[in-house]
Scaffold this motif. Sequence first.
Motif, PDB file in Angstrom:
ATOM      1  N   LYS A   1      -1.063  66.859  24.605  1.00  0.00           N
ATOM      2  CA  LYS A   1      -1.457  68.079  23.888  1.00  0.00           C
ATOM      3  C   LYS A   1      -0.485  68.410  22.752  1.00  0.00           C
ATOM      4  O   LYS A   1      -0.563  69.475  22.166  1.00  0.00           O
ATOM      5  N   GLN A   2       0.441  67.511  22.455  1.00  0.00           N
ATOM      6  CA  GLN A   2       1.409  67.723  21.373  1.00  0.00           C
ATOM      7  C   GLN A   2       1.011  66.863  20.178  1.00  0.00           C
ATOM      8  O   GLN A   2       1.444  65.716  20.054  1.00  0.00           O
ATOM      9  N   VAL A   3       0.145  67.413  19.322  1.00  0.00           N
ATOM     10  CA  VAL A   3      -0.409  66.634  18.213  1.00  0.00           C
ATOM     11  C   VAL A   3       0.693  66.203  17.242  1.00  0.00           C
ATOM     12  O   VAL A   3       0.693  65.072  16.754  1.00  0.00           O
ATOM     13  N   TYR A   4       1.664  67.092  16.996  1.00  0.00           N
ATOM     14  CA  TYR A   4       2.736  66.771  16.043  1.00  0.00           C
ATOM     15  C   TYR A   4       3.541  65.558  16.515  1.00  0.00           C
ATOM     16  O   TYR A   4       3.798  64.636  15.751  1.00  0.00           O
ATOM     17  N   ILE A   5       3.931  65.587  17.790  1.00  0.00           N
ATOM     18  CA  ILE A   5       4.737  64.491  18.341  1.00  0.00           C
ATOM     19  C   ILE A   5       3.930  63.194  18.340  1.00  0.00           C
ATOM     20  O   ILE A   5       4.440  62.129  17.985  1.00  0.00           O
ATOM     21  N   ALA A   6       2.641  63.301  18.729  1.00  0.00           N
ATOM     22  CA  ALA A   6       1.783  62.107  18.777  1.00  0.00           C
ATOM     23  C   ALA A   6       1.652  61.461  17.399  1.00  0.00           C
ATOM     24  O   ALA A   6       1.771  60.240  17.250  1.00  0.00           O
ATOM     25  N   LEU A   7       1.421  62.293  16.389  1.00  0.00           N
ATOM     26  CA  LEU A   7       1.280  61.779  15.020  1.00  0.00           C
ATOM     27  C   LEU A   7       2.586  61.179  14.520  1.00  0.00           C
ATOM     28  O   LEU A   7       2.599  60.091  13.942  1.00  0.00           O
ATOM     29  N   LEU A   8       3.676  61.904  14.769  1.00  0.00           N
ATOM     30  CA  LEU A   8       4.986  61.431  14.310  1.00  0.00           C
ATOM     31  C   LEU A   8       5.324  60.089  14.950  1.00  0.00           C
ATOM     32  O   LEU A   8       5.810  59.165  14.282  1.00  0.00           O
ATOM     33  N   PHE A   9       5.012  59.967  16.245  1.00  0.00           N
ATOM     34  CA  PHE A   9       5.278  58.703  16.941  1.00  0.00           C
ATOM     35  C   PHE A   9       4.393  57.584  16.383  1.00  0.00           C
ATOM     36  O   PHE A   9       4.856  56.454  16.191  1.00  0.00           O
ATOM     37  N   GLY A  10       3.130  57.904  16.119  1.00  0.00           N
ATOM     38  CA  GLY A  10       2.213  56.906  15.550  1.00  0.00           C
ATOM     39  C   GLY A  10       2.689  56.405  14.192  1.00  0.00           C
ATOM     40  O   GLY A  10       2.641  55.211  13.892  1.00  0.00           O
ATOM     41  N   ILE A  11       3.187  57.345  13.356  1.00  0.00           N
ATOM     42  CA  ILE A  11       3.703  56.989  12.026  1.00  0.00           C
ATOM     43  C   ILE A  11       4.949  56.107  12.170  1.00  0.00           C
ATOM     44  O   ILE A  11       5.076  55.062  11.529  1.00  0.00           O
ATOM     45  N   TRP A  12       5.856  56.547  13.056  1.00  0.00           N
ATOM     46  CA  TRP A  12       7.101  55.783  13.277  1.00  0.00           C
ATOM     47  C   TRP A  12       6.802  54.378  13.786  1.00  0.00           C
ATOM     48  O   TRP A  12       7.364  53.397  13.316  1.00  0.00           O
ATOM     49  N   PHE A  13       5.868  54.281  14.737  1.00  0.00           N
ATOM     50  CA  PHE A  13       5.501  52.987  15.334  1.00  0.00           C
ATOM     51  C   PHE A  13       4.894  52.056  14.274  1.00  0.00           C
ATOM     52  O   PHE A  13       5.166  50.854  14.252  1.00  0.00           O
TER      53      PHE A  13
END
Length: 491
Positions: free
Chosen positions: A22-34
């Motif tokens: 439910k943490q969209v910011y963290i999910a997106l940031l992790f996806g970008i970093w990955f």
Amino acid sequence: MEYGFLSVIPPVVAIILALRTKQVYIALLFGIWFSWLIIKGWNPLGGTIAMIEGLVNVFKSEGNTRTIMFSALVGALLIFIQYSKGVEGFINILNKKLVKFEEKKSGFARVMVQVLAMFTGILLFVETSISSLTVGTLYRPIFDKLKIPREKLAYIADSSSAPSSILIPFNAWGAFIMGLLLTQGIDKPFAVMMASIKYNFYPLLTILIVFVVILSKKDFGPMKKAEKRTLETGELMNPNAIPMVSDEVTSFPPKEGIQAKAYNMIVPLLVMVFMMPINLIYTGWHAVKESSSFLNHASQAIGEGSGSSSVLYAVIASILVAIVMYMIQGILNAKEAIHLTLKGISELMPLALLMLLAFAIGDACKELETGVYVANVTKSWLSVELLPAVVFLISSFIAFSTGTSWGTFAIMLAISIPMATIHGADITIVVAATLGGGIFGDHSSPISDTSIISSMASASDHIDHVKTQMPYALIGGIISTVLYLILGFFG
């Protein structure tokens, strides 16, 4: 360099994380970093620095920057129309109408207000953001009063915005699609685009499903639970829900001692809607080379205009008109106008950040060539009969993974049109399947900007909005796939 199957992993990981945590910011940031970690050969430091630069580079695109500015400025407009008691005035008028509906038949007001919200969304086909924002902002207080869950409002706002924009393409969407068709060597892009509408099943079905759900009062899945919760407990959201907009924007205290007048809200919103085509004509005017008349020149200019510029100019014009109107009425002075503008912008910073991350993951997927990989994998085993359905599903997957229908159109039309030509398939059906798939994937994705704006305008929890909308979107997607299979084999 080709990344192959690795290119699919970051967007998929981001979506799973978004739905699970439910943490969209963290999910997106992790996806970008990955994504950047893969691009930089698994070098953690190189990947991290590249991710930061990737976020900075979002602003290299003028269109992205305008969209982010537009998102922040909308906060100012929301606060203005509440401070002036414009929303209160409009609600008072609607409440009088709804009392009459309720006198005729019990429960009728609940149905009518949902139908009104849906038609408002369709009529604002000029721009998806304006459509979602207007529906969410206008109808939220009435939905709250009638005990209709916030998730239902977000669903209606989301399901009537992009589908109407692509079915009535006299807007930036139409201009963008025509540009892509021209690039693929199609001589008459407008004719092809218009001919494809009757085969664009998903947006047609989406609007039909919303209408049927409202009139039948038959919800299912998570939406049924949301309806039950609100009717029984009066709770508009789940107990642990985090609304996309802070309460300060959605319930900003109006100025005391002034009369509530509906036009204080209606006029600024109408200015925003009417300025869109005017701005499209303005931004595209000099791009038109030949025209037979002023009207012909204007209609061509709409096709050449900049959608992101038009939206930004429209919201600025709307804010300026609101300030002048309220100053004349003695509601505002210059100091208050500046304070409210800054207050509104600050309250919508979370949305602007979310937009930044959504654009950054789209850019990273482009760098990884996620869409190109998915399309190439399927090229060898496709038959002409399967082509429309497969194109629809691939477009859906790319849009779901990247959160952008426009990015999907750009990737997929470049692949699906040549494939249609090679296989001897009907180009209008393949174009429709590409566009419909883009809308379906975007409609279902938690990282889609239209879904984010719908959650924001409705002050709904974003993940709850995605979860409650998903079953309805899947029904539309499955029926669309079956219809494309029937067209492919028997059409």
